[in-house]
Design an enzyme around this catalytic site. Structure first.
Site, PDB file in Angstrom:
ATOM      1  N   TYR A 154       0.830  -1.202   0.000  1.00 57.51           N
ATOM      2  CA  TYR A 154       0.000   0.000   0.000  1.00 57.51           C
ATOM      3  C   TYR A 154       0.869   1.258   0.000  1.00 57.51           C
ATOM      4  CZ  TYR A 154      -3.692   3.239   1.496  1.00 57.51           C
ATOM      5  OH  TYR A 154      -4.579   4.290   1.585  1.00 57.51           O
ATOM      6  N   LYS A 158       1.141   4.200  -2.892  1.00 55.92           N
ATOM      7  CA  LYS A 158       0.822   5.592  -2.604  1.00 55.92           C
ATOM      8  C   LYS A 158       2.037   6.501  -2.818  1.00 55.92           C
ATOM      9  CE  LYS A 158      -3.507   5.007  -1.573  1.00 55.92           C
ATOM     10  NZ  LYS A 158      -4.577   5.603  -2.417  1.00 55.92           N
TER      11      LYS A 158
END
Length: 242
Positions: A154, A158
């Protein structure tokens, strides 16, 4: 400034996406709500946008699928005429420690969170280039700035969004198109529903509490209405990452 502009919001059926769609509609923008799962939820968001006096609709689209994105953008263009604002909010998590994380979990998160934004920008930017006006806002995360244990996939996705944002900003600026990112911290959404306010998390946030989807939506609208901000990453995190 946003009156009669056409906005596309991915991951628009709930949380930050839903709040953003509604905030853009409140400023007069027509809204295309993209969703992956719940049609009922997406249609409800579209209906709430129409209540603001604008046009709105919902389209199912797996943003990790390049062909699906191409077809969906074509359908939205046929419905609204063009696309002026793109909010890349769709995202998933497949948390786990790096040394035990399965390749599939890593690939799926990168494909949706980063690849999805790439596919959307690739299809929408040419429409903006023709009109010499456009606003692209990517929803990153403080995890992309700080890292987060158990979220290597994740955080990588990002952080990648931030690099994508800055590169797109440089490429598109000569045609009047801005590209920025927001980096939310702990926001009260389905993704964080298992985190209690009294879990000790609040102590790590200088402002002492989690944020709301509307906090992020206001920042996105601000960037959509700004003429002279591009390549920026705006944190909405209560001071967590400062």
């Amino acid at each position: 400034m946003l009156k009669d502009k056409v906005a596309v919001v991915t991951g628009g059926s709930r949380g930050i996406g839903a709040a953003t769609a509604q905030a853009l509609a409140a400023r007069g923008a027509h809204v295309a709500v993209l969703y992956a799962g719940s049609e009922a939820a997406a249609q409800a968001v579209a209906e709430s946008c129409r209540a603001a006096g604008v046009r709105a609709g919902a389209w199912q689209c797996d943003v990790s699928d390049a062909e699906a994105v191409k077809q969906t953008v074509a359908a939205i263009r046929a419905e609204f005429g063009s696309i002026d604002i793109l909010v890349n909010n769709a995202g998933i998590t497949r948390d786990g420690l790096l040394v035990t994380m399965q390749q599939k979990a890593f690939d799926e998160v990168l494909a949706t969170n980063l690849g999805g934004a790439y596919h959307m920008i690739r299809q929408v930017a040419p429409l903006m280039l023709r009109r010499r006006w456009g606003r692209i806002i990517n929803v990153s995360s403080v995890a992309g700035l700080m890292g987060n244990a158990g979220q290597a996939n994740y955080a990588a996705s990002k952080a990648g969004l931030i690099g994508l944002t800055k590169s797109a900003a440089r490429e598109l600026a000569p045609r009047g198109i801005t590209c920025n990112a927001v980096a939310p911290g702990f926001i009260q959404t389905d993704m964080t529903k298992d985190i209690a306010e009294d879990s000790g998390l609040a102590a790590s946030i200088p402002l002492g509490h989690m944020g709301r989807p509307e906090d992020v939506a206001r920042a996105i609208v601000f960037l959509a209405e700004s003429d002279y901000i591009t390549g920026e990453v705006l944190r909405i995190d209560g001071g967590l990452a400062m």
